[in-house]
Design an enzyme around this catalytic site. Structure first.
Site, PDB file in Angstrom:
ATOM      1  N   ASP A  30       8.244  19.462  40.713  1.00 42.01           N
ATOM      2  CA  ASP A  30       8.396  18.745  41.980  1.00 42.01           C
ATOM      3  C   ASP A  30       7.733  17.367  41.930  1.00 42.01           C
ATOM      4  O   ASP A  30       8.240  16.411  42.503  1.00 42.01           O
ATOM      5  CB  ASP A  30       7.804  19.547  43.139  1.00 42.01           C
ATOM      6  CG  ASP A  30       7.966  18.792  44.461  1.00 42.01           C
ATOM      7  OD1 ASP A  30       9.120  18.617  44.891  1.00 42.01           O
ATOM      8  OD2 ASP A  30       6.957  18.348  45.033  1.00 42.01           O
TER       9      ASP A  30
ATOM     10  N   ARG B 109      13.494  11.276  43.290  1.00 45.49           N
ATOM     11  CA  ARG B 109      14.331  11.269  44.512  1.00 45.49           C
ATOM     12  C   ARG B 109      13.993  10.079  45.383  1.00 45.49           C
ATOM     13  O   ARG B 109      14.862   9.476  46.010  1.00 45.49           O
ATOM     14  CB  ARG B 109      14.113  12.566  45.298  1.00 45.49           C
ATOM     15  CG  ARG B 109      14.758  13.778  44.661  1.00 45.49           C
ATOM     16  CD  ARG B 109      14.228  15.061  45.281  1.00 45.49           C
ATOM     17  NE  ARG B 109      14.449  15.106  46.710  1.00 45.49           N
ATOM     18  CZ  ARG B 109      13.659  15.775  47.562  1.00 45.49           C
ATOM     19  NH1 ARG B 109      12.609  16.444  47.140  1.00 45.49           N
ATOM     20  NH2 ARG B 109      13.932  15.762  48.846  1.00 45.49           N
TER      21      ARG B 109
HETATM   22  N1  URA Z   1       8.106  17.140  51.896  1.00 49.32           N
HETATM   23  C1  URA Z   1       8.134  17.597  50.616  1.00 49.32           C
HETATM   24  O1  URA Z   1       7.154  18.109  50.109  1.00 49.32           O
HETATM   25  N2  URA Z   1       9.293  17.464  49.926  1.00 49.32           N
HETATM   26  C2  URA Z   1      10.403  16.915  50.456  1.00 49.32           C
HETATM   27  O2  URA Z   1      11.404  16.864  49.790  1.00 49.32           O
HETATM   28  C3  URA Z   1      10.344  16.445  51.782  1.00 49.32           C
HETATM   29  C4  URA Z   1       9.181  16.578  52.479  1.00 49.32           C
END
Ligand code: URA
Length: 435
Positions: A161, A168
């Protein structure tokens, strides 16, 4: 696996299998899939969406990219709250010590502000000395001693992530429900929780501009939570007007301290109590929402949870005297009042525009590496539904630079909506799911 074949499959709207998604995320985490292929895949997901099975598989694969925390020495039920983000949303700072004071353990892994929405870590770091970067053992000790600990994401937690979110952010693929769901839920599931309560916001100051989009996001978050065996509930809440009376890091810490001492403004109290009640029920400490609300409201108004927050700050290396004497928190040299231009009923001060004003003042960041000014923001924000007369103060800009102050004032001037007829403000909590 041939990466471009999977990109083409997603591009053409064909469902990916759990195995393909697992392999894809493993290869991305190992560096075998470069960012340009991940960016193409993210864009294909953005346009094609994902089925519930694909979203759950993506969340699981992201979760498995790193460590999963456990708290064997903490016997209390472990429950956390996640908000999708808003303006003036300081609920976490009030809620974590409150829920801990009522018997839960709250291992809260928070984020920084990005764009117009604020971040809990930035707010806490306005307290001199507060360390958000505790290791796992240190966090466990804080949890043992005071029941709550609020930290940032460590290197080994959901590394997929970390990379994907940054990618992203620069490829126009943030506002995709499956990507948001897998990003949020993988991090929350990695925190070793028994249950999770979600605050999904909609409105001009939120990720989701409409109520319908917020409902869809909440449904998907809940679905993944259930599939992963976590007790999960969600509130859908209004974020068209800032929450509470202030937006900006140290300003929000001041307001949170007041709330913890029993003086929360009504909207902040209502939302904090409702989220705390949901946490108490999901954590199994109370059997139903009504007694849980009563317990949460009574404890918040008693001011007793402040001592727990003070203790948590101390255990994190922060200076608790800054909570007793807020003059020790970062401040602003310039204070300028925003005044009503006409008589009438204050319908709202647009949350998105307040967020932009905060950004201009330096309270937030445009890109992840930007420094921030912890002392600036907007305070004394008038409540919705208030009758006002021309010249009344509706908010105060707190700035450290004259030019930024003027720009923020210009933005806020266009943010005020005053109507002729008296109008009751909308409910802050607009729906409850799974409760
Ligand atoms: N918060 C997150 O941790 N990820 C996202 O994609 C959007 C908000």
């Amino acid at each position: 696996m041939i990466p471009q074949w999977l990109i083409e499959k997603k591009r053409d709207g064909i469902e990916l299998s759990a195995g393909e998604i697992r392999e894809w995320i493993r290869a991305y985490t190992d560096g075998a899939i470069p960012d340009y292929q991940m960016a193409a895949m993210a864009m294909a997901i953005f346009f094609r969406g994902m089925t519930p099975d694909e979203t759950a598989a993506l969340t699981k694969a992201m979760l498995e990219s790193g460590a999963v925390l456990a708290w064997p020495s903490v016997p209390r039920p472990k429950v956390d709250k996640h908000s999708t983000g808003g303006i003036g949303d300081k609920v976490s700072i009030v809620l974590a010590p409150l829920a801990a004071d009522l018997g839960l353990a709250v291992p809260m892994i928070s984020g920084r502000g990005l764009g117009i929405t604020g971040g809990t870590l930035d707010k806490l770091e306005s307290i001199p000395g507060y360390r958000t970067g505790l290791g796992r053992r240190e966090m466990e000790r804080v949890l043992e001693q005071c029941g709550c600990s609020m930290v940032g994401q460590t290197e080994d937690l959901v590394p997929a992530d970390r990379r994907l979110y940054a990618l992203r952010d620069v490829t126009g693929t943030v506002p995709s429900v499956p990507l948001i769901v897998s990003s949020i839920m993988s991090k929350k599931l990695a925190a070793g929780l028994d249950a999770l309560v979600l605050d999904v916001k909609w409105g001009s100051g939120a990720f989701m501009p409409t109520l319908e989009q917020a409902r869809s996001l909440a449904g998907s978050l809940m679905d993944v939570g259930r599939r992963m065996g976590k007790r999960t509930a969600a509130l859908i809440t209004d974020m068209n007007h800032p929450l509470g009376r202030s937006a900006g890091n140290s300003l929000e810490v001041r307001e949170s301290v007041e709330a913890l001492k029993g003086n929360a403004p009504p909207d902040l109290e209502e939302l904090t109590v409702e989220l705390c009640a949901a946490m108490l029920v999901l954590g199994g400490l109370l059997p139903a929402l009504e007694p849980a609300r009563l317990a949460a409201r009574e404890r918040l108004r008693s001011g007793k949870a402040f001592a727990r927050f003070r203790r948590m700050v101390e255990l994190h290396g922060g200076d608790p005297s800054a909570l007793d004497n807020p003059a020790l928190l970062p401040g602003a040299r310039i204070r300028e009042s925003l005044r009503a231009r006409r008589n009438g009923c204050l319908e709202r001060i647009d949350a998105g525009m307040v967020g932009r004003a905060c950004l201009v003042l330096g309270a937030g960041r445009r890109s992840a590496a930007d420094p921030i000014d912890h002392g600036v923001g907007v305070s004394d924000i008038a409540e919705r539904g208030r009758q006002c007369r021309a010249g009344d103060v509706l908010a105060v800009v707190n700035a450290n630079a004259r030019g930024a102050c003027e720009e923020a004032m210009r933005i806020l001037d266009g943010a005020v909506i005053i109507g002729d007829a008296p109008a009751a403000p909308p409910e802050i909590i607009q729906d409850r799911i799974g409760l």
